[in-house]
Design an enzyme around this catalytic site. Structure first.
Site, PDB file in Angstrom:
ATOM      1  N   ASP A  89      38.967  36.915  38.121  1.00 56.54           N
ATOM      2  CA  ASP A  89      38.686  35.876  37.382  1.00 56.54           C
ATOM      3  C   ASP A  89      39.524  35.043  36.462  1.00 56.54           C
ATOM      4  O   ASP A  89      39.110  34.411  35.553  1.00 56.54           O
ATOM      5  CB  ASP A  89      37.618  36.525  36.173  1.00 56.54           C
ATOM      6  CG  ASP A  89      38.060  37.576  35.412  1.00 56.54           C
ATOM      7  OD1 ASP A  89      39.322  38.040  35.847  1.00 56.54           O
ATOM      8  OD2 ASP A  89      38.129  37.661  34.187  1.00 56.54           O
ATOM      9  N   ASP A 122      44.166  37.198  38.832  1.00 54.16           N
ATOM     10  CA  ASP A 122      43.227  38.022  39.357  1.00 54.16           C
ATOM     11  C   ASP A 122      41.822  37.516  39.696  1.00 54.16           C
ATOM     12  O   ASP A 122      41.752  36.205  39.685  1.00 54.16           O
ATOM     13  CB  ASP A 122      43.136  39.167  38.320  1.00 54.16           C
ATOM     14  CG  ASP A 122      42.545  38.619  37.243  1.00 54.16           C
ATOM     15  OD1 ASP A 122      42.168  37.444  36.687  1.00 54.16           O
ATOM     16  OD2 ASP A 122      41.819  39.539  36.399  1.00 54.16           O
ATOM     17  N   ASP A 137      42.118  35.560  34.496  1.00 49.11           N
ATOM     18  CA  ASP A 137      42.430  35.638  33.085  1.00 49.11           C
ATOM     19  C   ASP A 137      44.176  36.465  33.131  1.00 49.11           C
ATOM     20  O   ASP A 137      44.775  36.461  32.156  1.00 49.11           O
ATOM     21  CB  ASP A 137      41.617  36.258  32.332  1.00 49.11           C
ATOM     22  CG  ASP A 137      41.066  37.744  32.725  1.00 49.11           C
ATOM     23  OD1 ASP A 137      41.357  38.092  33.813  1.00 49.11           O
ATOM     24  OD2 ASP A 137      40.122  38.012  31.918  1.00 49.11           O
ATOM     25  N   ARG A 138      44.350  37.251  34.182  1.00 47.76           N
ATOM     26  CA  ARG A 138      45.579  37.852  34.394  1.00 47.76           C
ATOM     27  C   ARG A 138      46.396  37.250  35.133  1.00 47.76           C
ATOM     28  O   ARG A 138      46.140  36.374  35.910  1.00 47.76           O
ATOM     29  CB  ARG A 138      45.314  39.268  35.313  1.00 47.76           C
ATOM     30  CG  ARG A 138      44.355  39.987  34.365  1.00 47.76           C
ATOM     31  CD  ARG A 138      44.288  41.693  35.206  1.00 47.76           C
ATOM     32  NE  ARG A 138      43.438  42.553  34.633  1.00 47.76           N
ATOM     33  CZ  ARG A 138      43.514  43.731  34.497  1.00 47.76           C
ATOM     34  NH1 ARG A 138      44.453  44.354  35.424  1.00 47.76           N
ATOM     35  NH2 ARG A 138      42.580  44.564  33.916  1.00 47.76           N
ATOM     36  N   SER A 194      36.520  41.094  37.058  1.00 43.41           N
ATOM     37  CA  SER A 194      37.861  41.045  37.152  1.00 43.41           C
ATOM     38  C   SER A 194      38.693  41.207  38.391  1.00 43.41           C
ATOM     39  O   SER A 194      38.486  40.919  39.462  1.00 43.41           O
ATOM     40  CB  SER A 194      38.463  41.799  35.916  1.00 43.41           C
ATOM     41  OG  SER A 194      39.779  41.542  35.526  1.00 43.41           O
ATOM     42  N   HIS A 195      39.670  42.311  38.131  1.00 42.12           N
ATOM     43  CA  HIS A 195      40.421  42.635  39.309  1.00 42.12           C
ATOM     44  C   HIS A 195      39.893  43.607  40.308  1.00 42.12           C
ATOM     45  O   HIS A 195      40.552  44.068  41.257  1.00 42.12           O
ATOM     46  CB  HIS A 195      41.777  43.202  38.742  1.00 42.12           C
ATOM     47  CG  HIS A 195      41.423  44.274  37.692  1.00 42.12           C
ATOM     48  ND1 HIS A 195      40.712  44.192  36.631  1.00 42.12           N
ATOM     49  CD2 HIS A 195      41.648  45.709  37.850  1.00 42.12           C
ATOM     50  CE1 HIS A 195      40.521  44.991  35.932  1.00 42.12           C
ATOM     51  NE2 HIS A 195      41.045  46.232  36.427  1.00 42.12           N
ATOM     52  N   LYS A 221      42.693  35.925  27.527  1.00 41.37           N
ATOM     53  CA  LYS A 221      43.895  35.666  28.210  1.00 41.37           C
ATOM     54  C   LYS A 221      43.691  34.818  29.284  1.00 41.37           C
ATOM     55  O   LYS A 221      42.687  34.596  29.905  1.00 41.37           O
ATOM     56  CB  LYS A 221      44.323  37.149  28.639  1.00 41.37           C
ATOM     57  CG  LYS A 221      43.459  37.838  29.528  1.00 41.37           C
ATOM     58  CD  LYS A 221      43.894  39.414  29.905  1.00 41.37           C
ATOM     59  CE  LYS A 221      43.339  40.270  30.921  1.00 41.37           C
ATOM     60  NZ  LYS A 221      42.153  40.935  30.332  1.00 41.37           N
TER      61      LYS A 221
HETATM   62  C1  G16 Z   1      40.101  44.069  30.693  1.00 41.25           C
HETATM   63  C2  G16 Z   1      40.385  43.436  29.202  1.00 41.25           C
HETATM   64  C3  G16 Z   1      41.879  43.856  28.711  1.00 41.25           C
HETATM   65  C4  G16 Z   1      42.468  45.480  29.084  1.00 41.25           C
HETATM   66  C5  G16 Z   1      42.097  45.460  30.558  1.00 41.25           C
HETATM   67  C6  G16 Z   1      42.677  46.969  31.058  1.00 41.25           C
HETATM   68  O1  G16 Z   1      40.856  43.158  31.558  1.00 41.25           O
HETATM   69  O2  G16 Z   1      40.036  42.479  28.928  1.00 41.25           O
HETATM   70  O3  G16 Z   1      42.088  43.766  27.378  1.00 41.25           O
HETATM   71  O4  G16 Z   1      43.789  45.393  28.744  1.00 41.25           O
HETATM   72  O5  G16 Z   1      40.803  45.166  30.751  1.00 41.25           O
HETATM   73  O6  G16 Z   1      41.414  47.955  30.376  1.00 41.25           O
HETATM   74  P1  G16 Z   1      41.656  49.429  30.947  1.00 41.25           P
HETATM   75  O7  G16 Z   1      42.963  49.703  30.692  1.00 41.25           O
HETATM   76  O8  G16 Z   1      40.723  49.847  29.906  1.00 41.25           O
HETATM   77  O9  G16 Z   1      41.215  49.440  32.369  1.00 41.25           O
HETATM   78  P2  G16 Z   1      40.067  42.510  32.513  1.00 41.25           P
HETATM   79  O10 G16 Z   1      41.310  41.513  33.417  1.00 41.25           O
HETATM   80  O11 G16 Z   1      39.657  43.648  33.517  1.00 41.25           O
HETATM   81  O12 G16 Z   1      39.132  41.851  32.071  1.00 41.25           O
END
Ligand code: G16
Length: 544
Positions: A280, A278, A282-283, A113-114, A377
């Site tokens: 991947d 981000d 999704d954000r 992800s990010h 998302k």
């Molecule tokens: C993931 C999850 C999200 C979550 C986010 C932050 O996002 O898919 O549902 O809100 O992590 O999680 P945390 O607060 O536990 O770091 P992504 O974009 O990282 O896949």
């Protein structure tokens, strides 16, 4: 084709977090580390014979290498068909779209992800099920349990496949198809939004745009859809070429990491809409000229206006937000007479609500918004939503949000992150808060009287499954809240997130600076948690 069964020994640390297994590349590179996890998924899946799986990732370092391994394990486990994004690429929402469209059994998405990418940085893998969404907790728990006693994995003895050439290769009974990673997703977006209207506004220059793809997966999607299909001027998408290390950056769309965009949006000739996505895809982060839209407000604005857009004109069934997300969308739901659900952090918790047709839109404070069109998302979807809304309303981003506040009131909201805390100290901080919960209700701190204090527990209304210890909530009689939880997506140490929000009905008071408006609550949150003493940090590392 020959397949081999190889012996292996378990690793103790393959428990998926908020969204799959995320570790340093070096961890994934340990002998059989990836193989163990992938075989554990197949063991939990059971009979994969003849089934279709989707594979793709965000293109970060190790993406291609990992994909080749997964292909060989999938083939040895008897799958019937693999659909793989060209170049090994698929954004997370596009993977969800492809799984749903082709009625695949599921898919592996490779991303952290990010989090940054590169040989010294992060990698990740998660399994999504047939609805296109992340596997639910009972599945990921079973995979973890399996990974703890795995003794062997199966692998096909094949040469590497060509990931770059679109088309089908048949290997005995298995069809391996390399697909255009953008086409299916772009087609779906065309059904949800008024492309002719958006296109007209972009071509006429009445809407201008800067989309920062942050050298990550959304570049090819945004170029194709925003520039080629809709006619945004060339260069509207910046940092559009995906790089294995995201150009050395941190592909996290917030004001700190998307600073090129932020500078442009606070500059003298800012475009109508600024947005970023981000690693991947999704954000999303949405901005107007000199204006930042909090993800919680974005969800509320989208919910209040969805009926204006082609894909949502039948209205919303209901909405959902993760627990730490502000209550702005709750106010919209109440006004519309629809249900609102509060779920733990993690997109996987929305899956049942969407499948059961209880909700149409959902979102999270962590820069995530989405709808029933996929089960992830979706960053670019949110940007198209805003473009469509601006084209309909012929207002600026800030005017749309300020009008929304006038109607529903404003939820001042901020998140303070303390990153890289030693895990034992972070756990101690949360335990200390837990120990205060029983005595907090009824106590008054300045203007704030505690009405409830608990450790969030979620009972899924569809399947009755229970998720405990999902974050400490402290609610006040005036509707304000403080939430504390530890991140489940980091790869080193612990990150404490403190979320604060305060509701303001009076439009005369909607122009305050967010940090000033929340100063009392922030001070209270720091006192209650003793965050500075316990973390060893004297201030947050990121404030959003
Ligand atoms: C993931 C999850 C999200 C979550 C986010 C932050 O996002 O898919 O549902 O809100 O992590 O999680 P945390 O607060 O536990 O770091 P992504 O974009 O990282 O896949």
């Amino acid at each position: 084709m020959k397949t081999a069964t190889r012996t292996t020994s378990p690793y103790p640390d393959q428990k998926p977090g908020t969204s799959g297994l995320r570790k340093k590349v070096k961890v994934f590179r340990q002998p059989n580390y990836l193989e163990n996890f992938v075989q554990s998924v197949f063991d939990v899946l059971g009979d994969a014979a003849g089934k279709t799986l989707v594979l793709g990732g965000d293109g970060r370092y190790f993406n291609r290498e990992a994909l080749q391994t997964i292909v060989k394990i999938a083939v040895a486990n008897g799958v019937g068909k693999l659909l793989i994004g060209q170049g090994g690429l698929l954004s997370t929402p596009a993977a969800s779209c492809v799984i749903r469209k082709y009625k695949a059994h599921g898919g592996f998405i490779l991303s952290a992800s990010h989090n940054p990418g590169g040989p010294e940085e992060d990698f990740g893998i998660k399994y999504n099920v047939s609805n296109g969404g992340p596997a639910p907790e009972n599945f990921t728990n079973a995979v973890y349990a399996r990974s703890l006693d795995i003794a062997e994995y199966r692998i096909a003895e094949l040469p590497d496949i060509d990931l770059d050439k679109i088309g089908v290769t048949q290997i005995d009974a298995v069809a391996i198809e390399i697909i255009d990673p953008v086409a299916d997703y772009a087609e779906l977006m065309g059904h949800l939004f008024d492309f002719p209207l958006i296109s007209q506004a972009l071509k006429a220059g009445s809407i201008t745009l800067c989309f920062d793809a942050m050298h990550a997966i959304t570049g090819p999607y945004a170029r194709r859809i925003l520039e080629e299909k809709l006619g945004a001027s060339a260069g509207s998408v910046i940092n559009a070429i995906p790089k294995e290390d995201f150009g050395g950056g941190h592909p996290d769309p917030n004001l700190v990491h998307a600073h090129v965009l932020a500078e442009r949006m606070y500059g003298s000739s800012a475009p109508t809409l600024g947005a970023a996505s981000d690693g991947d895809g999704d954000r999303n982060m949405v901005m107007g000229s000199r204006f930042f839209v909090t993800p919680s407000d974005s969800l509320a604005v989208l919910a209040a206006n969805a009926h204006l857009l082609p894909g949502y004109k039948a209205g919303l069934r209901g909405v959902a937000r993760s627990m730490p997300t502000s209550q702005a969308v709750d106010r919209v739901a109440r006004a519309m007479g629809i249900d609102v659900y509060e779920t733990p952090t993690g997109w996987k918790f929305f899956g049942n609500l969407l499948d059961d047709k209880r909700i149409t839109l959902c979102g999270e404070e962590s820069f995530g918004t989405g709808s029933d069109h996929v089960r992830e998302k979706d960053g670019l979807w949110a940007v198209l939503f805003w473009l469509n809304l601006i084209a309909i309303k012929k207002q600026s981003v800030s005017e749309i949000v300020r009008d929304h506040w006038r109607r529903f009131g404003r939820d001042y909201y901020s998140r303070h992150d303390y990153e890289g805390i030693e895990t034992a100290r972070a756990d101690g901080l949360i335990e200390n808060l837990r120990s205060q919960l029983a005595e907090l209700p009824g106590k008054t701190f300045g203007d704030y009287t505690v009405s409830y204090a608990d450790d969030f527990r979620y009972v899924d209304p569809v399947d009755g499954s229970v998720s405990e210890k999902q974050g400490i909530r402290i609610g006040f009689e005036n509707g304000s809240r403080i939430v504390f939880r530890l991140s489940g997506t980091g790869t080193e140490g612990a990150t404490l997130r403190i979320y604060v929000e305060r509701y303001e009905r009076d439009p005369e008071r909607h122009g305050q600076d967010t940090q000033e408006a929340l100063a009392d609550l922030i001070a209270l949150a720091r006192n209650l948690s003793q965050v500075h003493e316990r973390s060893g940090l004297d201030k947050p590392t990121v404030i959003t």
